[in-house]
Design an enzyme around this catalytic site. Structure first.
Site, PDB file in Angstrom:
ATOM      1  N   TYR A   1       3.102  41.118 -43.739  1.00 25.05           N
ATOM      2  CA  TYR A   1       3.187  40.676 -42.342  1.00 25.05           C
ATOM      3  C   TYR A   1       2.127  41.351 -41.469  1.00 25.05           C
ATOM      4  O   TYR A   1       1.408  40.690 -40.733  1.00 25.05           O
ATOM      5  CB  TYR A   1       4.585  40.972 -41.774  1.00 25.05           C
ATOM      6  CG  TYR A   1       4.773  40.408 -40.392  1.00 25.05           C
ATOM      7  CD1 TYR A   1       5.285  39.125 -40.209  1.00 25.05           C
ATOM      8  CD2 TYR A   1       4.412  41.140 -39.256  1.00 25.05           C
ATOM      9  CE1 TYR A   1       5.442  38.594 -38.939  1.00 25.05           C
ATOM     10  CE2 TYR A   1       4.555  40.608 -37.987  1.00 25.05           C
ATOM     11  CZ  TYR A   1       5.075  39.345 -37.834  1.00 25.05           C
ATOM     12  OH  TYR A   1       5.215  38.822 -36.587  1.00 25.05           O
TER      13      TYR A   1
ATOM     14  N   PHE B   1     -14.881  19.887 -25.338  1.00 26.79           N
ATOM     15  CA  PHE B   1     -14.072  19.077 -26.242  1.00 26.79           C
ATOM     16  C   PHE B   1     -12.687  18.870 -25.603  1.00 26.79           C
ATOM     17  O   PHE B   1     -12.234  19.692 -24.815  1.00 26.79           O
ATOM     18  CB  PHE B   1     -13.944  19.725 -27.631  1.00 26.79           C
ATOM     19  CG  PHE B   1     -13.134  18.861 -28.551  1.00 26.79           C
ATOM     20  CD1 PHE B   1     -13.649  17.648 -28.990  1.00 26.79           C
ATOM     21  CD2 PHE B   1     -11.851  19.207 -28.914  1.00 26.79           C
ATOM     22  CE1 PHE B   1     -12.887  16.809 -29.780  1.00 26.79           C
ATOM     23  CE2 PHE B   1     -11.083  18.369 -29.721  1.00 26.79           C
ATOM     24  CZ  PHE B   1     -11.600  17.170 -30.155  1.00 26.79           C
ATOM     25  N   ASP B   2     -12.011  17.765 -25.996  1.00 27.67           N
ATOM     26  CA  ASP B   2     -10.714  17.372 -25.380  1.00 27.67           C
ATOM     27  C   ASP B   2      -9.721  18.516 -25.271  1.00 27.67           C
ATOM     28  O   ASP B   2      -9.035  18.647 -24.266  1.00 27.67           O
ATOM     29  CB  ASP B   2      -9.952  16.323 -26.183  1.00 27.67           C
ATOM     30  CG  ASP B   2     -10.765  15.273 -26.861  1.00 27.67           C
ATOM     31  OD1 ASP B   2     -11.992  15.396 -26.909  1.00 27.67           O
ATOM     32  OD2 ASP B   2     -10.148  14.326 -27.364  1.00 27.67           O
TER      33      ASP B   2
ATOM     34  N   ASP C   1     -17.966  27.570 -28.107  1.00 30.94           N
ATOM     35  CA  ASP C   1     -17.030  26.826 -28.957  1.00 30.94           C
ATOM     36  C   ASP C   1     -17.799  26.566 -30.253  1.00 30.94           C
ATOM     37  O   ASP C   1     -18.705  25.737 -30.306  1.00 30.94           O
ATOM     38  CB  ASP C   1     -16.615  25.522 -28.269  1.00 30.94           C
ATOM     39  CG  ASP C   1     -15.735  24.645 -29.169  1.00 30.94           C
ATOM     40  OD1 ASP C   1     -15.788  24.818 -30.404  1.00 30.94           O
ATOM     41  OD2 ASP C   1     -15.015  23.781 -28.642  1.00 30.94           O
TER      42      ASP C   1
ATOM     43  N   ALA D   1     -16.977  25.476 -33.318  1.00 30.07           N
ATOM     44  CA  ALA D   1     -16.399  24.633 -34.381  1.00 30.07           C
ATOM     45  C   ALA D   1     -17.468  24.168 -35.394  1.00 30.07           C
ATOM     46  O   ALA D   1     -17.253  24.220 -36.593  1.00 30.07           O
ATOM     47  CB  ALA D   1     -15.693  23.430 -33.768  1.00 30.07           C
TER      48      ALA D   1
ATOM     49  N   LYS E   1     -13.568  22.818 -39.293  1.00 27.01           N
ATOM     50  CA  LYS E   1     -14.853  22.134 -39.418  1.00 27.01           C
ATOM     51  C   LYS E   1     -15.764  23.015 -40.294  1.00 27.01           C
ATOM     52  O   LYS E   1     -15.635  23.010 -41.500  1.00 27.01           O
ATOM     53  CB  LYS E   1     -15.476  21.893 -38.036  1.00 27.01           C
ATOM     54  CG  LYS E   1     -14.792  20.785 -37.243  1.00 27.01           C
ATOM     55  CD  LYS E   1     -13.583  21.247 -36.517  1.00 27.01           C
ATOM     56  CE  LYS E   1     -13.039  20.263 -35.531  1.00 27.01           C
ATOM     57  NZ  LYS E   1     -11.731  20.667 -34.998  1.00 27.01           N
TER      58      LYS E   1
ATOM     59  N   HIS F   1      -5.297   8.191 -25.423  1.00 27.12           N
ATOM     60  CA  HIS F   1      -5.840   7.405 -26.543  1.00 27.12           C
ATOM     61  C   HIS F   1      -5.071   7.627 -27.838  1.00 27.12           C
ATOM     62  O   HIS F   1      -5.131   6.814 -28.744  1.00 27.12           O
ATOM     63  CB  HIS F   1      -7.336   7.684 -26.743  1.00 27.12           C
ATOM     64  CG  HIS F   1      -7.684   9.134 -26.858  1.00 27.12           C
ATOM     65  ND1 HIS F   1      -7.390  10.061 -25.899  1.00 27.12           N
ATOM     66  CD2 HIS F   1      -8.319   9.811 -27.841  1.00 27.12           C
ATOM     67  CE1 HIS F   1      -7.832  11.241 -26.285  1.00 27.12           C
ATOM     68  NE2 HIS F   1      -8.393  11.119 -27.460  1.00 27.12           N
TER      69      HIS F   1
END
Ligand code: F0G
Length: 464
Positions: free
Chosen positions: A73, A127-128, A218, A220, A261, A454
């Site tokens: 843990y 990004f969203d 970011d 990714a 990614k 969407h």
């Protein structure tokens, strides 16, 4: 073999059957979900190009690393391996694991976007997930993408770049106290997986630091961005992608990472920072949302797979084959004259909906119409990142549609052969040549959170 040719630096050990289907079946399935491709089941899709996120084929080294997962843990071995791998590539002082990218963004937002912090979050193109998170914190995420990024079919090497002049003007006009955070997304997913140049990252970093505003990346698709810098930016040809990554991250105060990614794993993420103070807060906050700071919502085995995957993802031979395949996809589409974002980006080809179906007006969702017809004709699922995803209704009722109506045909890492790519390109090309059977699409119902509509809305075709 000439050095300009690429070849995948792997062979296939395990295969997974595709879910084959008929056009009649797909017509019924898509009608059942109100033309919302996100609502289809995986087994109703033959070739899934809806995302490149979490869909990577792991290597034999990653699968064997899974068995070494230490599920302790607190203080598991696997964390220290991941920490060492991330520091080796990115050079940040601290690494806090999270279960995926948006969980790292959540930590960042909890730290920097508190009620009394400033209102505007500056980015090239958020990004969203970051956009929604900032809005939940009652902040306004602002995109300062430089103009070339909005012109889909004009060639430009770095269409993910931010407009540095506009950013600085905005800071001067608005005041630093109103800007709690600057985020640079590499590559810029929303307008085509388009890269940001090193000069632009450095320039933004200088502005942020001159005004004392925290600057995060970011990350990714940072590895794909580094590959493009190597290929396109003068002065980087002789550097390895890893050396380029080191320099890139040296300009930032930290980063958020969706490891689904360029981390080459099916789940995972992390937050990095150089600040002792931010780390102290993040390592406590992560316990509230994710778990103890040495696992952050990931199993020990997942930390192991990521420790190996993140090194594989920045390897030059891999990246050359990865981007080479996307470029090949673009070349196949060129045979049919299909309009897509040029040059191709890192994680797929982005079709320009308004140019693909020029006779369908934007309010009738040309991109979404194309995506639905492609699914019906060929069983390929892709994602509209355009009018259905980014139309906004302002407080006074004005409807603002996005400048671009793109449809992303995302290509998973190490998953498809070139004959799959040829099938996808031929399917798109034939549809482009035949034109739409419909006059577009209209919305029938919508979900609760506007920025995520969407994923949840229902639609129907408009007959000609
Ligand atoms: N940043 C970028 C640039 C992304 O593309 C994504 C996810 C995230 C952050 C969030 O990461 O999903 O691990 O929480 N993009 C996926 C996509 C969903 O399909 O492009 P996450």
């Amino acid at each position: 073999m000439s050095s300009s040719r690429y070849m995948e630096p792997w062979k296939i050990k395990m295969v997974e059957p595709l879910h084959m289907s008929t056009r009649e079946q797909r017509e019924a399935w898509i009608a059942d979900v109100g033309l919302n491709l996100f609502q289809l089941r995986g087994d109703q899709v033959m070739i899934d190009c809806v995302t490149d996120s979490g869909t990577t084929a792991m290597s034999s080294a990653q699968w064997s690393a899974l068995m070494l997962g230490d599920e302790t843990y607190a203080g598991c071995d696997s964390f220290y391996k991941l920490e060492a791998a991330v520091k080796d590539i990115m050079g940040f002082k601290y690494v806090v694991p999270t279960h995926q990218g948006r969980a790292a963004e959540n930590l960042l937002a909890n730290i920097y976007l508190k009620p009394n912090d400033g209102k505007y979050v500056i980015g090239n193109m958020h990004f969203d997930s970051m956009r929604v998170r900032a809005e939940l914190a009652e902040k306004e995420p602002l995109d300062f993408l430089a103009e070339p990024g909005y012109h889909s079919t004009d060639e430009n090497d770095f269409k993910g770049n931010i407009d540095l002049e506009k950013v600085e003007d905005f800071i001067k006009k608005t005041g630093t106290e109103n800007i709690p955070l600057i985020m640079m997304t590499v590559t810029s997913n929303t307008n085509g997986g388009q890269p940001v140049s090193m000069a632009n990252i450095k320039g933004l970093s200088e502005i942020a630091h001159r005004y004392g505003i925290p600057f995060y990346i970011d990350a990714a698709r940072y590895a794909e961005n580094c590959y493009f810098i190597k290929e396109r930016e003068p002065g980087y040809q002789d550097k390895t992608p890893k050396e380029i990554a080191r320099e890139m991250f040296s300009y930032a105060d930290g980063c958020t990472m969706s490891a689904k990614k360029d981390g080459m794993v099916n789940i995972g993420g992390f937050l990095c920072t150089n600040s002792d103070e931010i780390y102290a807060i993040a390592s406590e906050l992560v316990m509230c949302f994710e778990g103890f700071k040495t696992y952050g919502g990931m199993a020990g085995r997942d930390l192991e797979a990521l420790a190996v995957g993140i090194q594989e993802g920045i390897d030059y031979t891999y990246l050359k084959a990865r981007i080479g395949q996307i470029e090949y996809f673009g070349q196949c589409l060129d045979e049919y004259g299909v309009p897509y974002v040029r040059p191709v980006g890192g994680n797929g080809v982005y079709i320009d909906g308004m140019k693909f179906y020029p006779e369908i007006p934007q309010e009738r969702y040309p991109g979404l119409t194309f995506a639905c017809e492609l699914y019906i004709h060929s069983g390929i699922r892709c994602a509209e990142l355009g009018t259905s995803a980014f139309t906004k209704t302002l407080e006074d009722g004005t409807v603002v549609m996005p400048r671009l109506d793109l449809v992303r045909v995302a290509i998973s890492r190490r998953v498809w052969t070139n004959s799959h790519i040829e099938y996808i390109a031929e399917s798109i090309g034939k549809l482009y040549q035949s034109g739409s059977q419909y006059a577009g699409i209209r919305k029938k119902s919508h979900g609760l959170v506007a920025a995520q509509e969407h994923f949840t809305s229902g639609y129907e075709f408009i007959e000609k």
